[in-house]
Design an enzyme around this catalytic site. Structure first.
Site, PDB file in Angstrom:
ATOM      1  CG  HIS A  73      -0.146   0.160   2.533  1.00 53.73           C
ATOM      2  ND1 HIS A  73       0.599  -0.864   3.069  1.00 53.73           N
ATOM      3  CD2 HIS A  73      -0.016   1.203   3.388  1.00 53.73           C
ATOM      4  CE1 HIS A  73       1.158  -0.457   4.193  1.00 53.73           C
ATOM      5  NE2 HIS A  73       0.802   0.793   4.417  1.00 53.73           N
ATOM      6  CG  ASP A  99       1.249   5.032   4.907  1.00 48.54           C
ATOM      7  OD1 ASP A  99       0.715   3.905   4.879  1.00 48.54           O
ATOM      8  OD2 ASP A  99       2.323   5.279   5.500  1.00 48.54           O
ATOM      9  NE  ARG A 141       2.432   6.537   9.696  1.00 48.43           N
ATOM     10  CZ  ARG A 141       1.423   6.031   8.992  1.00 48.43           C
ATOM     11  NH1 ARG A 141       1.547   4.861   8.413  1.00 48.43           N
ATOM     12  NH2 ARG A 141       0.282   6.697   8.883  1.00 48.43           N
TER      13      ARG A 141
END
Length: 275
Positions: free
Chosen positions: A95, A97, A265
């Site tokens: 993926h 983000d 993160r």
């Protein structure tokens, strides 16, 4: 500052840098490396949560994550965590983000905080290399196309994560997301053409149903995830990775059952995308 390629078409490891102190022209050089290589890895960093936030602010804006748990002391930092008793991890599929946002996030700064004794590597794939190596007939087929991206099927109350042991950890299940982007975008800083669809969040091409879109989407996905477009990062204590969501996909390996893994993160604000 010294750099070593992680793979021929994706990723770079940077040494001789103390991220907590970097600014000015050195920060600009790091930005350029990430824009071009997709992801940059820094080892042996002393990088406290305060350092993490301060570095992100020197870079630019911070996007607060809507789904992951946030640290109590620092809401700018999202926690990407798998407890030792959990089976499902976060990001365990290809993926990129925030492609479901109208203005997708530029990228992220990920810091290793707790690691299993082995496993838990992250793979990245370079979407510039993927686009450039497409057959000319496929490039012609996707020229001018746009596609719909959403995260609702992932995070909704009846979504993919809700069916797993990660469901109770996440937030934002009632949010509705969606954005249309060109299938091929130009990087806002390098001008490189990038394939901008991904298996996690791209649902269909504009004007086509999901079923009509799937054959071409699956062709693009299979091409983009070829090994020659990838690099692999083995996490170690003190490792920090910074990546560009426009330039790359990523995939968090889930091969450390029975052990915990926790990463912190911060998501960096992006800019509108165009063909």
């Amino acid at each position: 500052m010294e750099t070593t390629r992680l793979a021929p078409h994706c990723g770079v490891e940077v040494s001789g840098v103390e991220l907590a102190k970097i600014e000015g022209s050195d920060l600009e050089a790091i930005r350029d490396l990430i824009y071009r290589h997709g992801v940059a890895v820094f080892r042996d960093q002393s990088f406290s949560p305060e350092d993490h936030i301060a570095f992100a602010r020197r870079w630019g804006g911070i996007d607060i994550n809507n789904y992951f748990p946030l640290t109590d002391e620092h809401p700018e930092i999202a926690v990407v965590r798998k407890r030792k008793d959990q089976v499902t991890n976060i990001g365990g599929g290809w993926h990129t983000d925030h492609s479901y946002d109208q203005v997708p996030a530029m990228g992220s700064i990920l810091v290793a905080r707790e690691l299993p004794p082995s496993g838990g590597d992250t793979l990245w794939a370079h979407m510039g290399a993927a686009y450039e190596s497409l057959p000319e007939a496929t490039k012609e087929k996707i020229e001018g196309l746009t596609a719909w991206h959403t995260a609702d099927h992932i995070y909704a109350p009846d979504g993919i994560y809700a069916q797993t042991d990660q469901g109770s950890e996440l937030r934002g299940q009632e949010l509705k997301t969606g954005a249309t982007h060109p299938v091929v975008v130009r990087h806002p800083h390098t001008g490189q053409r990038l394939l901008y669809v991904n298996p996690g969040f791209t649902i269909n091409f504009t004007g086509m149903s999901r079923e009509e879109s799937l054959p071409l989407l699956q062709e693009l996905f299979a091409h983009a995830m070829k090994a020659e477009h990838q690099c692999r990062v083995e996490w170690q204590p003190g490792t920090v990775a910074i990546w560009d969501n426009r330039t790359t996909w990523h995939y968090a390996m889930n091969d450390y059952q029975g052990y915990a893994r926790e990463m912190h993160r911060i998501t960096l604000s992006g800019e509108p995308l165009a063909a």
